[in-house]
Enzyme design. Structure first.
Site, PDB file in Angstrom:
ATOM      1  N   LYS A 182      25.945  40.974  -2.668  1.00  0.00           N
ATOM      2  CA  LYS A 182      25.421  39.628  -2.456  1.00  0.00           C
ATOM      3  C   LYS A 182      26.598  38.730  -2.081  1.00  0.00           C
ATOM      4  CE  LYS A 182      24.904  35.985  -4.943  1.00  0.00           C
ATOM      5  NZ  LYS A 182      25.209  34.988  -3.883  1.00  0.00           N
ATOM      6  N   GLU A 258      37.460  39.564 -10.693  1.00  0.00           N
ATOM      7  CA  GLU A 258      38.614  38.878 -10.090  1.00  0.00           C
ATOM      8  C   GLU A 258      38.300  37.393 -10.120  1.00  0.00           C
ATOM      9  OE1 GLU A 258      41.345  40.216  -9.390  1.00  0.00           O
ATOM     10  OE2 GLU A 258      40.769  42.325  -9.407  1.00  0.00           O
ATOM     11  N   CYS A 293      42.404  32.026  -4.303  1.00  0.00           N
ATOM     12  CA  CYS A 293      42.495  32.242  -5.757  1.00  0.00           C
ATOM     13  C   CYS A 293      43.937  32.158  -6.236  1.00  0.00           C
ATOM     14  CB  CYS A 293      41.874  33.583  -6.132  1.00  0.00           C
ATOM     15  SG  CYS A 293      42.569  34.955  -5.216  1.00  0.00           S
ATOM     16  N   GLU A 391      41.431  24.342 -12.301  1.00  0.00           N
ATOM     17  CA  GLU A 391      41.552  24.946 -10.976  1.00  0.00           C
ATOM     18  C   GLU A 391      40.893  23.994  -9.975  1.00  0.00           C
ATOM     19  OE1 GLU A 391      39.184  28.387  -9.818  1.00  0.00           O
ATOM     20  OE2 GLU A 391      40.916  29.254  -8.806  1.00  0.00           O
TER      21      GLU A 391
HETATM   22  P1  NAD Z   1      31.527  31.184  -7.765  1.00  0.00           P
HETATM   23  O1  NAD Z   1      31.872  31.778  -9.072  1.00  0.00           O
HETATM   24  O2  NAD Z   1      30.868  29.860  -7.741  1.00  0.00           O
HETATM   25  O3  NAD Z   1      30.551  32.150  -6.937  1.00  0.00           O
HETATM   26  C1  NAD Z   1      30.936  33.464  -6.583  1.00  0.00           C
HETATM   27  C2  NAD Z   1      29.692  34.293  -6.337  1.00  0.00           C
HETATM   28  O4  NAD Z   1      28.971  34.431  -7.565  1.00  0.00           O
HETATM   29  C3  NAD Z   1      28.710  33.708  -5.325  1.00  0.00           C
HETATM   30  O5  NAD Z   1      28.202  34.746  -4.529  1.00  0.00           O
HETATM   31  C4  NAD Z   1      27.620  33.127  -6.238  1.00  0.00           C
HETATM   32  O6  NAD Z   1      26.350  33.057  -5.617  1.00  0.00           O
HETATM   33  C5  NAD Z   1      27.605  34.142  -7.355  1.00  0.00           C
HETATM   34  N1  NAD Z   1      27.054  33.666  -8.639  1.00  0.00           N
HETATM   35  C6  NAD Z   1      27.057  32.409  -9.139  1.00  0.00           C
HETATM   36  N2  NAD Z   1      26.459  32.378 -10.356  1.00  0.00           N
HETATM   37  C7  NAD Z   1      26.065  33.652 -10.623  1.00  0.00           C
HETATM   38  C8  NAD Z   1      25.410  34.275 -11.721  1.00  0.00           C
HETATM   39  N3  NAD Z   1      25.048  33.578 -12.800  1.00  0.00           N
HETATM   40  N4  NAD Z   1      25.163  35.592 -11.671  1.00  0.00           N
HETATM   41  C9  NAD Z   1      25.547  36.322 -10.599  1.00  0.00           C
HETATM   42  N5  NAD Z   1      26.175  35.788  -9.525  1.00  0.00           N
HETATM   43  C10 NAD Z   1      26.445  34.469  -9.534  1.00  0.00           C
HETATM   44  O7  NAD Z   1      32.883  31.200  -6.938  1.00  0.00           O
HETATM   45  P2  NAD Z   1      33.135  30.571  -5.504  1.00  0.00           P
HETATM   46  O8  NAD Z   1      33.089  29.084  -5.655  1.00  0.00           O
HETATM   47  O9  NAD Z   1      32.281  31.240  -4.494  1.00  0.00           O
HETATM   48  O10 NAD Z   1      34.644  31.045  -5.209  1.00  0.00           O
HETATM   49  C11 NAD Z   1      35.753  30.359  -5.674  1.00  0.00           C
HETATM   50  C12 NAD Z   1      36.283  30.991  -6.945  1.00  0.00           C
HETATM   51  O11 NAD Z   1      36.572  32.372  -6.702  1.00  0.00           O
HETATM   52  C13 NAD Z   1      37.574  30.380  -7.428  1.00  0.00           C
HETATM   53  O12 NAD Z   1      37.549  30.224  -8.819  1.00  0.00           O
HETATM   54  C14 NAD Z   1      38.627  31.424  -7.028  1.00  0.00           C
HETATM   55  O13 NAD Z   1      39.798  31.381  -7.797  1.00  0.00           O
HETATM   56  C15 NAD Z   1      37.861  32.686  -7.221  1.00  0.00           C
HETATM   57  N6  NAD Z   1      38.456  33.790  -6.437  1.00  0.00           N
HETATM   58  C16 NAD Z   1      39.171  34.753  -7.106  1.00  0.00           C
HETATM   59  C17 NAD Z   1      39.795  35.790  -6.384  1.00  0.00           C
HETATM   60  C18 NAD Z   1      40.622  36.844  -7.089  1.00  0.00           C
HETATM   61  O14 NAD Z   1      40.995  37.833  -6.445  1.00  0.00           O
HETATM   62  N7  NAD Z   1      40.941  36.678  -8.360  1.00  0.00           N
HETATM   63  C19 NAD Z   1      39.651  35.847  -4.986  1.00  0.00           C
HETATM   64  C20 NAD Z   1      38.899  34.853  -4.355  1.00  0.00           C
HETATM   65  C21 NAD Z   1      38.300  33.828  -5.100  1.00  0.00           C
END
Ligand code: NAD
Length: 491
Positions: A182, A258, A293, A391
Site C-alpha cells: 500500500k 523504518e 527520514c 521531527e
Molecule cells: P505516515 O506514517 O503518515 O504514513 C506512512 C504510510 O502509513 C502511508 O502509506 C499511510 O497511509 C500509512 N498509514 C497511516 N496510518 C496507518 C495505520 N494506522 N495502519 C496502517 N498504515 C497506516 O508517514 P509519511 O508522512 O508518509 O512519511 C513521513 C515519515 O516517514 C517521517 O516520519 C519519516 O521520518 C519517515 N520515513 C522513515 C524512513 C526510514 O528509513 N526510517 C524513510 C522514509 C520516511
C-alpha cells in the site's frame, strides 16, 4: 528530458491486482504538491477488498513456482525488471515527479537508477544465500534452512515513493515471497507502473499487488490480515506504533519498522574544510526540502566554527530556488501538502514563542501554488524547544553550540529518535570515539547521507525503528528460519 507539462501526465485511478491495473471508484483526492492542482481521484480499498487481494495474492503465489524455482531464474526475472525500470524514464519519470516532491531531474538521475540497481542488488542474494549445518551428534544431520514468509505486507511513505517501494518489494520478491503493498495515499501513481513493469519482466501474475487507500482503513486491514506473514513499514514513529499494535493484536506477526528521525550533524572546529562542510550540512537539510527520514535537522557546532558555518549555510540556503518538480530551473522541492506546510509553520512559530531566534527563512513562500517552505535557520534553542524535539520534516535546521566532545555528545542524544548522525572532524580518534558513543543506527563521518552502497543496511536506534532495510539484513528479514534434524542411522 528536463521538464514536462503536468497536464499531459496520465494517471490511473486504480489498484494493481492479478497482474494488471484494476480501475476503481474514486473515494479520495490526490493533489500535486508542486502547484496544489487536483491530479486525480483515488480508490480506497475496504477491508473486504484487502481480504480479496491478499487471498488472491496468496493463491497466485501458491499456484506459481516463484518460491521453488531455481533461485538463479528468480534472479533473472528480477534483473529483467531492473532493466525495464531503468529504461522507463520517459514514463516513470514524469509519473513520479508529477505527484511527489521529487524533481524530474533527480528522479531521472537518481531515483530510477537507484531503484533499478537496488532490485539487482537483492536479486544477487537469491542464489548466494544459504543456510547452516548445525553441530549435532554425527548420528544426525542438523540443518538450518530459510524459507519465504508467503505474502509480505508492505506500507510505504510519500517522501521517496519509488525508492521506498523498491526497498520493501525487491528483497521480499528476490527471496521468493509475494508482496501486497500500500503506497501512501498522497503519492499513489508511480508504483502502479513499477508493478506493471514487474509483470512485463516475467513475474508470475498476481504475486505483486498494489492496494490503494488510506492508512486507517486500507493499511490497517492489510496489517491485520491473517494471511500476511510479515509486515514491513516505512513512515512516522506514531504510525509505526499503530502498525505494531495491529500486528500484535492480529498475530503476533513480525515487523520491520523504518521510522522517524531528528538526526544531529556534529561539526568540530577542525573539520577538514569548513566551507565544504557548511555546504554539506545545508544539503543534508534542504534535499527534498527536508522531507527525508535521515535529514540532518540539528546542527551541533563547536564554538570556534560557529560563524563560518552560519555564513556558509546561509549562502547555500539563499541560493535555492523553489519551483515545481517539472521545472528544470527549480532547486528547492515543494512540501508534500498545504497541511504539512502549515504543520512546519506551526512548529517554527511555537519554537519562536519558546525563545528561538530565526536567522534565515521561517515562512512559507507566497504565490507559488504549492507549499514551499523557506530554508530556515534557528538559533537560541535548547533541548526543550519544539524545533529541537519534534521531527519537522521540512527544511528547518536548528543550531546549538558546544565547547567540547562531551557536551557535543550530550546535545546529540535525543530522547526519542536515533536514526542517523554525522560527525565532521579531522581527528580520526575523535571520529571513532563518537561513532561508538552516538546512539544512532547510522553514523556518517565527514559526509552526510546515503551512498549507492546497497550493502550498508539502514535502520534506527531507539524509537526510529526495528530491523533494517538495505544490505544483507534486509534480504534475511524477508525469510524465516526452519530447523531440520535428520536421523542418519534410520534414513
Ligand atoms: P505516515 O506514517 O503518515 O504514513 C506512512 C504510510 O502509513 C502511508 O502509506 C499511510 O497511509 C500509512 N498509514 C497511516 N496510518 C496507518 C495505520 N494506522 N495502519 C496502517 N498504515 C497506516 O508517514 P509519511 O508522512 O508518509 O512519511 C513521513 C515519515 O516517514 C517521517 O516520519 C519519516 O521520518 C519517515 N520515513 C522513515 C524512513 C526510514 O528509513 N526510517 C524513510 C522514509 C520516511
Amino acid at each position: 528530458m528536463a521538464s514536462f507539462d503536468p497536464r499531459e501526465v496520465a494517471v490511473r485511478c486504480a489498484h494493481f491486482i492479478g497482474g494488471r491495473s484494476r480501475d476503481a471508484r474514486a473515494e479520495l483526492e490526490v493533489f500535486r504538491p508542486s502547484d496544489g492542482g487536483f491530479q486525480s481521484g483515488l480508490p480506497c480499498a475496504s477491508a473486504d477488498l484487502v481480504d480479496e487481494v491478499v487471498e488472491g495474492t496468496w493463491r497466485a503465489w501458491k499456484a506459481s513456482d516463484w518460491a521453488s524455482r531455481p533461485p538463479r531464474e528468480r534472479a533473472r526475472v528480477m534483473r529483467r525488471w531492473a532493466d525495464l525500470v531503468e529504461a522507463d524514464g520517459a514514463v516513470l519519470g514524469p509519473l513520479e515527479a508529477v505527484g511527489s516532491t521529487r524533481p524530474l531531474r533527480e528522479v531521472l538521475a537518481w531515483d530510477i537508477p537507484y531503484v533499478a540497481e537496488g532490485i539487482r542488488f537483492f536479486a544477487e542474494f537469491a542464489d548466494k544465500h544459504g543456510g547452516e549445518v548445525a553441530a549435532t551428534a554425527t548420528s544426525h544431520l542438523g540443518l538450518q534452512i530459510t524459507e519465504p514468509y508467503g505474502v509480505v505486507g508492505a506500507i510505504a511513505p510519500w517522501n521517496f515513493p519509488l525508492s521506498m517501494a523498491g526497498w520493501k518489494i525487491a528483497p521480499a520478491l528476490a527471496a521468493g515471497n509475494a508482496v501486497v503493498i500500500k503506497p501512501s495515499e498522497l503519492t499513489p501513481f508511480s508504483i502502479l507502473r513499477l508493478a506493471e513493469l514487474a509483470t512485463l519482466a516475467g513475474l508470475p501474475a498476481g504475486i505483486l499487488s498494489v492496494v490503494q487507500g488510506d492508512g486507517r482503513v486500507t493499511g490497517d486491514a492489510l496489517c491485520r490480515h491473517p494471511r500476511i506473514g510479515k509486515v514491513t513499514f516505512t513512515g512516522s514513529t506514531g504510525t509505526g506504533t499503530a502498525i505494531m499494535t495491529a500486528c500484535a493484536e492480529s498475530g503476533p506477526k513480525p515487523v520491520t519498522l523504518e521510522l522517524g528521525g531528528k538526526s544531529p550533524q556534529l561539526v568540530f572546529a577542525d573539520a577538514p574544510d569548513l566551507a565544504r562542510t557548511a555546504r554539506s550540512v545545508a544539503a543534508a537539510i534542504t534535499g527534498n526540502a527536508g522531507q527525508v527520514c535521515v535529514s540532518g535537522s540539528r546542527l551541533l557546532v563547536q564554538r570556534a566554527a560557529l560563524e563560518p558555518m552560519l555564513e556558509g549555510i546561509r549562502a547555500a540556503f539563499v541560493d535555492l530556488r523553489p519551483g515545481p518538480t517539472w521545472s528544470a530551473a527549480a532547486t528547492l522541492s515543494p512540501i508534500i501538502s498545504q497541511r504539512q506546510g502549515q504543520r512546519i509553520q506551526d512548529i517554527v512559530t511555537r519554537s519562536q514563542a519558546a525563545g528561538a531566534e530565526i536567522l534565515v527563512g521561517g515562512a512559507l513562500e507566497e504565490g507559488l501554488g504549492g507549499a514551499y517552505y523557506q530554508p530556515t535557520l534557528i538559533t537560541g534553542v535548547g533541548a526543550d524547544n519544539p524545533a529541537v524535539g519534534e521531527e519537522i520534516f521540512g527544511p528547518v535546521l536548528t543550531v546549538q553550540v558546544f565547547d567540547d566532545e562531551a557536551e557535543a555528545l550530550a546535545l546529540a542524544d535525543h530522547p526519542t529518535y536515533g536514526l542517523a548522525a554525522g560527525v565532521h572532524t579531522a581527528d580520526l580518534g575523535r571520529a571513532l570515539r563518537l561513532t561508538r558513543a552516538l546512539e544512532a543506527g547510522t553514523v556518517w563521518v565527514n559526509r552526510y547521507g546515503r551512498s549507492h552502497d546497497w550493502i550498508i543496511p539502514t535502520g534506527g536506534y531507539k524509537r526510529s525503528g526495528i530491523g533494517k532495510d538495505l544490505g544483507r539484513a534486509a534480504y534475511e528479514a524477508t525469510l524465516r528460519s526452519k530447523s531440520v534434524l535428520i536421523d542418519l542411522e534410520h534414513s
